[in-house]
Enzyme design. Structure first.
Site, PDB file in Angstrom:
ATOM      1  N   HIS A 359       0.786  -1.231   0.000  1.00 40.58           N
ATOM      2  CA  HIS A 359       0.000   0.000   0.000  1.00 40.58           C
ATOM      3  C   HIS A 359       0.812   1.272   0.000  1.00 40.58           C
ATOM      4  O   HIS A 359       0.249   2.366  -0.029  1.00 40.58           O
ATOM      5  CB  HIS A 359      -0.922   0.033   1.219  1.00 40.58           C
ATOM      6  N   LYS A 548      -9.678  13.796   3.619  1.00 41.06           N
ATOM      7  CA  LYS A 548      -8.804  12.625   3.683  1.00 41.06           C
ATOM      8  C   LYS A 548      -7.985  12.766   4.945  1.00 41.06           C
ATOM      9  O   LYS A 548      -8.015  13.809   5.583  1.00 41.06           O
ATOM     10  CB  LYS A 548      -7.881  12.558   2.459  1.00 41.06           C
ATOM     11  N   ARG A 549      -7.251  11.722   5.348  1.00 40.08           N
ATOM     12  CA  ARG A 549      -6.387  11.863   6.502  1.00 40.08           C
ATOM     13  C   ARG A 549      -5.423  13.021   6.320  1.00 40.08           C
ATOM     14  O   ARG A 549      -5.011  13.339   5.201  1.00 40.08           O
ATOM     15  CB  ARG A 549      -5.623  10.558   6.755  1.00 40.08           C
ATOM     16  N   LYS A 554      -0.053  14.508   1.555  1.00 40.39           N
ATOM     17  CA  LYS A 554      -1.333  14.809   0.910  1.00 40.39           C
ATOM     18  C   LYS A 554      -1.503  16.312   0.677  1.00 40.39           C
ATOM     19  O   LYS A 554      -2.408  16.752  -0.034  1.00 40.39           O
ATOM     20  CB  LYS A 554      -2.488  14.260   1.744  1.00 40.39           C
ATOM     21  N   THR A 656      -8.580   6.472  -2.938  1.00 44.25           N
ATOM     22  CA  THR A 656      -9.908   5.987  -3.301  1.00 44.25           C
ATOM     23  C   THR A 656     -10.930   7.099  -3.144  1.00 44.25           C
ATOM     24  O   THR A 656     -11.985   7.067  -3.771  1.00 44.25           O
ATOM     25  CB  THR A 656     -10.334   4.787  -2.423  1.00 44.25           C
ATOM     26  N   LYS A 660     -14.492   8.265  -5.359  1.00 40.96           N
ATOM     27  CA  LYS A 660     -15.822   8.580  -4.823  1.00 40.96           C
ATOM     28  C   LYS A 660     -16.300   9.938  -5.339  1.00 40.96           C
ATOM     29  O   LYS A 660     -17.478  10.110  -5.663  1.00 40.96           O
ATOM     30  CB  LYS A 660     -15.799   8.576  -3.295  1.00 40.96           C
TER      31      LYS A 660
HETATM   32  C1  LIG Z   1     -12.394   6.945   1.025  1.00 44.91           C
HETATM   33  C2  LIG Z   1     -12.068   7.369   2.400  1.00 44.91           C
HETATM   34  C3  LIG Z   1     -10.749   7.648   2.760  1.00 44.91           C
HETATM   35  C4  LIG Z   1      -9.604   7.578   1.775  1.00 44.91           C
HETATM   36  O1  LIG Z   1      -9.466   8.842   1.147  1.00 44.91           O
HETATM   37  P1  LIG Z   1      -8.196   9.213   0.264  1.00 44.91           P
HETATM   38  O2  LIG Z   1      -8.538  10.532  -0.311  1.00 44.91           O
HETATM   39  O3  LIG Z   1      -8.062   8.162  -0.781  1.00 44.91           O
HETATM   40  O4  LIG Z   1      -7.034   9.276   1.191  1.00 44.91           O
HETATM   41  C5  LIG Z   1     -10.490   8.044   4.053  1.00 44.91           C
HETATM   42  N1  LIG Z   1     -11.492   8.179   4.953  1.00 44.91           N
HETATM   43  C6  LIG Z   1     -12.775   7.939   4.634  1.00 44.91           C
HETATM   44  C7  LIG Z   1     -13.827   8.130   5.668  1.00 44.91           C
HETATM   45  C8  LIG Z   1     -13.116   7.535   3.356  1.00 44.91           C
HETATM   46  O5  LIG Z   1     -14.391   7.279   3.047  1.00 44.91           O
END
Ligand SMILES: *Cc1c(COP(=O)(O)O)cnc(C)c1O
Length: 814
Positions: A359, A548-549, A554, A656, A660
């Site tokens: 990952h 995101k985190r 990032k 991911t 979305k």
């Molecule tokens: C999809 C998702 C993530 C991952 O987000 P990235 O932008 O790919 O880092 C993190 N937290 C939640 C709650 C998510 O639904």
């Protein structure tokens, strides 16, 4: 689809009855939490027959079973998702309406089971949904943390962590399975015995501590197919017999020790995302759930088969990152010590049953356990790893005679450490990356030596997401629109059909409908923001979202520096037309990640200044949404105009969140990193906003010791201004020191880190230009609608159904 299993009147009666038996109340006396419990138990009852049937079918047909091993499952709420997958959501909504109950309010009572940090844990959850929907037999294997991901509060602009006691009211969907409990042993020493009768050497663990692993099962409902798989997560309990025995012997200490071990081991999820901390308790957690899951999987296999040598024909263990990698040594231990196999026999089974998903390529995320800690905690497993390493290095030396450099680089045990990624690659039959670019970087750079030695193991599986949760549940208006336009619901299980929407990009009416839905979703989010932040945002403004985190790679810092830049522009040129924008952030920082927490404070400080400056007429708003998690994520994606995916190229393995947003019709503003590359390939570069260094450029700079940020600071006055504003008190009530560390990390090298190691200033101008393109594009209503609609239409590849089918075809061979 009509659901034959759902009977409205019976369901209403069930709910009413549950309120009575659970709470000794009449329906109208029940509060929302009680209604949530009553409804959930009624839903569970509707699931349970299918759950039993699925087990029966698996026992009868005897398929190969996937065990998806993961430290994290970021499931999100179960109630709404189960109803959707049972194809009963609308019927239940109606039934509850008739009882005067609002399903949405009931759903809001469910705590998010937040047994994960971010992308990795959410991927595991999406995979379980897809496995069940595609009808494959699969178990998720993990830990039932008593406290999941902490709840984030923002106090005075700072993140404050609160414990997430998600089990406080109990969980209606879980099922305790004490009959499957397993003993897990830690520490002690290994006594070697020679058995005269069999001629075998026996390895006996002595003086160990142990706990009882007790599984809890959660139903994973497939969409519309009656398949109900299981998420099996383990709780720890003290071993009662031992305890009594110890007490009788007066060994009070031992008894208390067992109690404490059981209590601490599953107490809490480590809140690190993409970062290795090397804590002993974490290794205990890993071995705990891996050993329990493997013991049970082997038991299950042996119950209906007699030849342990064929285990790999009926079971495959997918390791989600290196966290469960101790599995390969534990499986060897079970086969060698419990089943008395020879090394070569055990090795053949193990290396045909275990597969590894990588990952990350970031050095700070690689798991390397100190040998002294590892061997003390898992003495027998460590012996086995020594033997795996010894045999592997013989192979390396055979292949590269005289090349001790190779041996050094590839060894599993080296520099006093156990290198978990090396163990996973050596013992796994498959090594996969999670997006094309990521896999190429693994093969060409990070894992090059391994790729050269065993190229056949390496493969790519680009991540995906489930459209059931992130469109049907999160964005019902758009889901219904898609169904109407395509004239079928088949996209729910075949997202490639979304390409049928492309033609509507040229259709005025369809575009208007599409944007009207986006507007309604923006109103819904604006309402949430008003309720939670007390900030009024205009749903007609551009909703630019980064959720995101929080992590330096990032680059939330790049985003907020750009907001500071825009604010300067508006103040400097009040006459210039500026399209109103709302910058929305959501991010948890690991509790110990100081710089990440400084960035959160900075975002909130900028929000405070900008949102309260009447002179800019609300042209700019900044919102930090507290406690970003799956339940509010669903609503946020639906309302986004712009998807911020701005990681330093080469650092984000896949992402991911990006998928979305795309599904929900938000064009990507991003770097050529992770799966962004493939998103752009699907939707076309003209329907995204791409900027910044390429991964090759970044890696090239890194090879040559970084770059000089002063080149930019000295030559770009806009950049200089925002960087200086970090230390001139503008966003710190006159305090020049509050953001000094952020200022320093952008400009100064330290013995540990290069100056601006994430290339924020280097990419700033190109980011600002891309943002200008966004504004320009948004002003063209038709053009924007077309672009947004095409993002939804081109997202077919990014369903986790597609990803799982590739795992099935290329890796698991089910
Ligand atoms: C999809 C998702 C993530 C991952 O987000 P990235 O932008 O790919 O880092 C993190 N937290 C939640 C709650 C998510 O639904």
């Amino acid at each position: 689809m009509y659901n034959p299993r759902f009977e409205k009147e019976a369901f209403k009666k069930d709910v009413t009855n549950n309120i009575k038996t659970l709470f000794r109340k009449e329906l109208h006396e029940a509060n929302l939490q009680e209604l949530y419990q009553a409804v959930s138990y009624a839903v569970k009852e509707a699931i349970i027959d299918d759950w039993i049937e699925t087990q029966k079918k698996i026992d009868k047909e005897d398929p190969k079973i996937v065990y998806y091993m993961s430290m994290e499952f970021l499931m999100g709420r179960a109630l709404g998702n189960n109803l959707i997958n049972m194809t009963a959501y609308k019927e239940v909504k109606e039934a509850l309406d008739e009882l005067g109950i609002d399903l949405n309010m009931v759903e809001d009572q469910e705590p998010d089971p937040a047994l994960g940090n971010g992308g990795l844990g959410r991927l595991a959850a999406c995979f379980l949904d897809s496995l069940a929907t595609l009808g494959y037999a699969a178990y998720g294997c993990g830990i039932r943390y008593r406290y999941g991901m902490f709840k984030q509060k923002i106090k005075d602009g700072y993140q404050v962590e609160k414990p997430d006691n998600w089990l406080k009211y109990g969980n209606p969907f879980e099922l305790r399975r004490p009959e499957y409990a397993k003993e897990i042993r830690f520490g002690g020493n290994i006594r070697v015995e020679y058995d005269d009768t069999t001629g075998k050497t026996l390895f006996k663990q002595e003086n160990y501590e142990s706990v009882l692993a007790v599984p809890y099962d959660y139903p994973i409902v497939g969409y519309g197919n009656g398949q109900v798989n299981t998420l099996r997560i383990w709780d720890a309990e003290p071993i009662v017999d031992f305890q009594l025995e110890s007490f009788e012997r007066g060994d009070y200490h031992k008894a208390v020790e067992q109690q404490n071990l059981a209590k601490t081991i599953v107490e809490v999820l480590y809140p690190n995302d993409n970062h290795y901390a090397g804590k002993e308790l974490r290794l205990k957690q890993q071995y705990f759930f891996v050993s329990a899951s493997l013991q049970l999987a082997v038991d299950k296999y042996m119950k209906s088969h007699d030849d342990i040598h064929k285990l790999y024909e009926k079971a495959t263990f997918q390791m989600n990152d290196t966290h469960p990698t101790v599995a390969v040594a534990e499986l060897m231990r079970i086969l060698l010590d419990d089943y008395q196999l020879e090394w070569n026999e055990a090795w053949e089974i193990t290396t045909k049953a275990c597969a590894y998903t990588n990952h990350t390529i970031m050095a700070e995320a690689l798991e390397k356990w100190p040998i002294d800690l590892f061997s003390r905690l898992l003495p027998r497993v460590y012996q086995i790893i020594q033997e795996i390493d010894r045999r592997f290095l013989i192979k390396v030396r055979e292949m590269y005679p005289g090349n001790e450099e190779k041996v050094k680089k590839m060894a599993i045990l080296r520099d006093g450490q156990v290198k978990m990624a090396h163990l996973a690659i050596v013992a796994g039959y498959s090594v996969n990356g999670v997006a094309r670019l990521h896999t190429e970087i693994l093969k060409k750079r990070e894992l090059r030596d391994f790729y050269e030695m065993m190229p056949e193991k390496f493969n790519n599986k680009t991540n995906g997401i489930t459209q059931r949760r992130f469109l049907m549940h999160g964005n019902p208006l758009l889901a219904d629109w898609v169904t109407e336009k395509l004239g079928t619901k088949d996209w729910i299980t075949d997202l490639s059909l979304m390409s049928g929407l492309k033609k509507y990009a040229e259709d005025d009416v369809a575009r208007a409908e599409f944007m009207e839905i986006k507007f309604k979703n923006k109103e819904r989010l604006a309402k949430y923001i008003l309720e939670h932040n007390g900030i009024e945002v205009d749903p007609r403004s551009i909703f630019d979202v980064q959720v995101k985190r929080l992590h330096e790679y990032k680059r939330q810092l790049l985003n907020i520096l750009h907001v500071m830049y825009l604010y300067n522009q508006i103040k400097q040129h009040p006459e210039k037309s500026f399209y109103p924008r709302t910058f929305i952030f959501g991010a948890k920082a690991s509790a110990g990640y100081v710089r990440a927490k400084e960035i959160i404070k900075l975002i909130n400080s900028v929000a405070e200044v900008v949102n309260n400056d009447r002179s800019i007429n609300g042209k700019l708003k900044v919102v930090f949404i507290e406690d970003y998690r799956v339940s509010n994520a669903e609503m946020i994606f639906a309302a986004a105009d712009v998807s911020e995916q701005i990681s330093t190229a080469s650092k984000e393995a896949s992402g991911t969140g990006n998928m979305k947003f795309m599904l929900n019709g938000a064009p990507t503003l991003g770097t050529m990193d992770g799966a962004n590359v493939e998103i752009v390939e699907e939707v076309g570069r003209e329907n995204a906003f791409i900027f910044g260094l390429s991964s090759d450029e970044v890696m090239n700079y890194e090879k040559h010791g970084g770059y000089d940020p002063y080149e930019i600071y000295n030559n770009d006055p806009d950049v200089r201004r925002v960087v200086d504003q970090l230390v001139d008190g503008t966003y710190a009530d006159g305090d020049t020191e509050r953001y000094r560390d952020l200022y320093n990390c952008l400009l100064k090298s330290t013995p540990y880190d290069k100056a601006d190691m994430y290339f924020i200033l280097k990419d700033f101008r190109s980011y600002a230009d891309a943002q200008e393109q966004v504004e320009k594009a948004y002003r063209n209503k038709d053009g924007w609608a077309k672009m947004a609609l095409l993002n939804t239409a081109c997202c077919g590849k990014f369903s986790s159904d597609r990803t799982i089918q590739e795992y099935v075809d290329d890796i698991w061979k089910l």
